[in-house]
Design a protein around this motif. Structure first.
Motif, PDB file in Angstrom:
ATOM      1  N   UNK A  98       6.938 -45.690 -92.906  1.00 23.08           N
ATOM      2  CA  UNK A  98       7.820 -46.007 -94.210  1.00 23.08           C
ATOM      3  C   UNK A  98       8.694 -47.054 -93.983  1.00 23.08           C
ATOM      4  N   UNK A  99       8.451 -48.112 -93.812  1.00 28.21           N
ATOM      5  CA  UNK A  99       9.391 -49.080 -93.663  1.00 28.21           C
ATOM      6  C   UNK A  99      10.176 -49.294 -95.031  1.00 28.21           C
ATOM      7  N   UNK A 100      11.635 -49.137 -94.890  1.00 31.88           N
ATOM      8  CA  UNK A 100      12.427 -49.038 -96.183  1.00 31.88           C
ATOM      9  C   UNK A 100      12.309 -50.462 -96.997  1.00 31.88           C
ATOM     10  N   UNK A 101      12.147 -51.760 -96.407  1.00 27.02           N
ATOM     11  CA  UNK A 101      12.130 -52.795 -96.858  1.00 27.02           C
ATOM     12  C   UNK A 101      10.585 -53.260 -97.184  1.00 27.02           C
ATOM     13  N   UNK A 102       9.934 -52.642 -97.047  1.00 25.84           N
ATOM     14  CA  UNK A 102       8.394 -52.995 -97.320  1.00 25.84           C
ATOM     15  C   UNK A 102       7.771 -51.526 -98.112  1.00 25.84           C
ATOM     16  N   UNK A 103       8.251 -51.265 -99.540  1.00 21.94           N
ATOM     17  CA  UNK A 103       7.889 -50.150 -99.874  1.00 21.94           C
ATOM     18  C   UNK A 103       6.577 -50.128-100.475  1.00 21.94           C
ATOM     19  N   UNK A 104       5.867 -51.158-100.461  1.00 23.63           N
ATOM     20  CA  UNK A 104       4.384 -51.120-101.089  1.00 23.63           C
ATOM     21  C   UNK A 104       3.391 -50.986 -99.803  1.00 23.63           C
ATOM     22  N   UNK A 105       4.067 -51.036 -98.517  1.00 26.29           N
ATOM     23  CA  UNK A 105       3.151 -51.138 -97.248  1.00 26.29           C
ATOM     24  C   UNK A 105       3.227 -49.981 -96.370  1.00 26.29           C
ATOM     25  N   UNK A 106       3.703 -48.590 -97.004  1.00 21.14           N
ATOM     26  CA  UNK A 106       3.754 -47.414 -96.414  1.00 21.14           C
ATOM     27  C   UNK A 106       2.341 -47.135 -95.697  1.00 21.14           C
ATOM     28  N   UNK A 107       2.394 -46.516 -94.855  1.00 17.38           N
ATOM     29  CA  UNK A 107       1.202 -45.820 -94.323  1.00 17.38           C
ATOM     30  C   UNK A 107      -0.191 -46.629 -94.125  1.00 17.38           C
ATOM     31  N   UNK A 108       0.221 -48.029 -93.573  1.00 18.99           N
ATOM     32  CA  UNK A 108      -0.737 -49.020 -93.555  1.00 18.99           C
ATOM     33  C   UNK A 108      -1.220 -49.133 -92.087  1.00 18.99           C
ATOM     34  N   UNK A 109      -2.639 -49.235 -91.750  1.00 15.89           N
ATOM     35  CA  UNK A 109      -2.902 -49.664 -90.271  1.00 15.89           C
ATOM     36  C   UNK A 109      -2.702 -51.093 -89.946  1.00 15.89           C
ATOM     37  N   UNK A 110      -1.523 -51.643 -90.116  1.00  7.99           N
ATOM     38  CA  UNK A 110      -1.691 -53.216 -90.045  1.00  7.99           C
ATOM     39  C   UNK A 110      -2.157 -53.695 -88.814  1.00  7.99           C
ATOM     40  N   UNK A 111      -1.819 -53.027 -87.568  1.00  7.44           N
ATOM     41  CA  UNK A 111      -2.456 -53.627 -86.260  1.00  7.44           C
ATOM     42  C   UNK A 111      -3.810 -54.095 -86.359  1.00  7.44           C
ATOM     43  N   UNK A 112      -4.884 -52.817 -86.773  1.00  7.27           N
ATOM     44  CA  UNK A 112      -6.240 -52.826 -86.864  1.00  7.27           C
ATOM     45  C   UNK A 112      -6.508 -53.984 -87.796  1.00  7.27           C
ATOM     46  N   UNK A 113      -5.860 -53.984 -88.935  1.00  6.80           N
ATOM     47  CA  UNK A 113      -6.271 -54.785 -90.010  1.00  6.80           C
ATOM     48  C   UNK A 113      -6.088 -56.352 -89.633  1.00  6.80           C
ATOM     49  N   UNK A 114      -4.847 -56.747 -89.086  1.00  7.68           N
ATOM     50  CA  UNK A 114      -4.909 -58.053 -88.523  1.00  7.68           C
ATOM     51  C   UNK A 114      -5.907 -58.008 -87.189  1.00  7.68           C
ATOM     52  N   UNK A 115      -6.240 -57.303 -86.430  1.00 10.09           N
ATOM     53  CA  UNK A 115      -7.028 -57.441 -85.359  1.00 10.09           C
ATOM     54  C   UNK A 115      -8.647 -57.968 -86.045  1.00 10.09           C
ATOM     55  N   UNK A 116      -8.795 -57.017 -87.063  1.00  6.94           N
ATOM     56  CA  UNK A 116     -10.120 -57.279 -88.089  1.00  6.94           C
ATOM     57  C   UNK A 116     -10.045 -58.753 -88.246  1.00  6.94           C
ATOM     58  N   UNK A 117      -8.932 -59.203 -89.053  1.00  4.26           N
ATOM     59  CA  UNK A 117      -9.015 -60.494 -89.529  1.00  4.26           C
ATOM     60  C   UNK A 117      -8.971 -61.735 -88.719  1.00  4.26           C
TER      61      UNK A 117
END
Lengths: 350, 350
Positions: A98-117
């Motif tokens: 729940x990053x306060x300054x990234x409100x549209x990005x909550x609960x996002x698996x960012x590590x694996x998304x970037x790893x895939x990309x």
């Protein structure tokens, strides 16, 4: 402060190379860093928070591909990516929570998304921890085995290195030094982000500086800042307090001295916990840093509060100083942490 | 509490073996511990502080030789000795500096004196850090990679383990959790040993419990402890406060609840710094520990203060519990730390 370090030529680079990515609320900084910490390429892209995290991940991957093609590098030469991001986060799962300054990005698996990309492993850490690792690897801490970084901005962040290892914590909440308690009185300030009372962040952040100045002005204190009182929240800033202090404004200097005292209290507690030998002040709210008389006065006031509360030998054995990498600390530290995870233990140099 | 763990037979021991030595103001505990943490032999000798440190070192060495001969062990089977001692100390130099409760031992090179006397390497650490390492290796922390131990006695000691490594500090002042600040008001309590105001030790030690009880009684609070007020410092003890609490004395229960709240404040700060997943309360002043209703109430009050000041996920991911090794933690941890330094990195088990 520098946005990135001077670029070196690809022929002078020592492989392997590492990408360092530093996500902020407005921009994403991306640097390609060699095994000795030199930057080969740097690019800043817009975060475009409202477009959602997958859009940002796609644009990060495009930037990486573009620069790798331009430099004629193969992915094998850049075996790992470091990713620093504001919390809250779940490091084992690679999730933004729940990053306060990234409100549209909550609960996002960012590590694996970037790893895939980008088709390679991603080392994922907190942004302040990344900055601390940068200062440890290449900045003010490069002669030290342990250090604490406090990042003074809208809030107060922290990063701790003990004997070469980042303190990430069991609940991805390690090194959250802005949340240590410096005032336990019943009327202590509430935390900037809501939550607990009396935390360091409520006393030593830019928000706290503005809040305290506003209160003093409301109470009738004389100051060249008085004219900003009616102008809504946006007009009175920590930078304007700093500028007033540079012009000799007594209230501004008093507010800065108070901020230093609260920081000194927090630093005493942190040093008595970890005894790292080095505490580094980073972030935008450094009152001009060592280049400014106000910045030097600020650092001296932090030191004096610490000295008054610690033991002589601990004071003598603890260096307090400003960070030296400016806005580059985050991407450099993310790259350095990727390097740390890539190299077998122990790695050749600090 | 147990003074040492049940002894095992020499034929069941797994080599190498390690001596663990725990120096206290009254006694020196010495245990011979195998590679799995089982105790083969235990002896307690008098510290005889006034005889000076070399006398104590000679008697430690005699005890070691006597037990090794009795068990027909060669020094090669016990390749290293762990030594825990009260501070202040200089770990790199192996020196006792100015330990308050060993006034005749100041500025003594105890590590090298013991190394010479027993003819093998000595691993030298702070006594509370040794106890923490003991709880980490064999006690409440044996399922954890990181933990904080707070030892509640005359003062408050601390020991921190981060990812398997003790935080000894650059100035031999690591893990001194009794010296973190929990009250920064101008009228905060002075530290038990003199020095700074508002440190955890001044609020959560046995000395602090006695001091606060005495003050409340002086102010006229009703309590079964009232009769002890005139009897000098020695008559009112933390143990008597505990006993009164067990009998339902309201003042005693209030004092214990207050102590728990201060501890909860300190623990919040420590957890927000390190996020270790486990905080363990050890030392003699545990109000009966988990075996007692008062001890359980005490622990619950610590938890409640922590809960009220931290974040839900951090609270959920942090265990608070009593230590489980009692008076054996120190020598076991000293032996465990010797084992840690003897074995190549990484060691086979926690």
């Amino acid at each position: 402060m520098s946005e990135h370090l001077p670029l070196i030529d690809i022929k002078d680079a020592q492989e392997p190379l590492f990408w360092g990515v530093d996500i902020g609320g407005t921009n994403i900084k991306m640097g390609l860093v060699d095994d000795t910490g030199e930057t080969l390429a740097f690019e800043r892209i817009a975060t475009e928070e409202s477009q959602g995290p997958q859009s940002a991940v796609d644009r990060m991957a495009q930037t990486i591909r573009k620069i790798e093609q331009k430099l004629q590098l193969s992915p094998a030469q850049i075996p790992r990516v470091g990713l620093g991001s504001p919390g809250s986060m779940d490091l084992p799962k690679g999730m933004l929570v729940e990053p306060p300054n990234l409100p549209s990005w909550w609960q996002f698996p960012i590590r694996d998304a970037l790893r895939t990309a980008v088709d390679r492993p991603v080392s994922f850490i907190n942004d302040a921890n990344a900055a601390a690792y940068g200062e440890y690897w290449l900045g003010t801490g490069q002669q030290n085995d342990s250090m604490i970084l406090l990042t003074l901005g809208t809030g107060v962040g922290g990063g701790i290195i003990v004997n070469g290892e980042l303190v990430n914590g069991v609940n991805s909440f390690g090194s959250e030094c802005g949340h240590i308690l410096v005032n336990t009185a019943a009327d202590a300030q509430l935390c900037v982000w809501g939550g607990g009372r009396g935390q360091l962040e409520a006393y030593a952040s830019a928000s706290a500086v503005v809040q305290r100045t506003r209160q003093r002005l409301t109470e009738g204190a004389e100051s060249q800042l008085s004219g900003l009182l009616g102008g809504g929240n946006s007009e009175l800033t920590a930078k304007k307090v700093y500028q007033a202090a540079e012009a000799g404004d007594a209230l501004a200097l008093e507010i800065i001295d108070e901020t230093a005292r609260w920081l000194g209290i927090g630093i005493t507690t942190l040093v008595h916990t970890l005894d790292p030998g080095l505490v580094v002040l980073g972030g935008a709210m450094n009152f001009g840093g060592s280049a400014s008389a106000v910045g030097r006065r600020f650092l001296e006031a932090v030191r004096e509060e610490f000295r008054s509360r610690t033991f002589d030998n601990v004071y003598a054995g603890t260096r307090l100083d400003f960070a030296s990498l400016g806005g580059a600390a985050g991407y450099l530290g993310a790259a350095g942490y990727a390097r740390r995870q890539y190299h077998p233990h122990p790695i050749p140099t600090n």
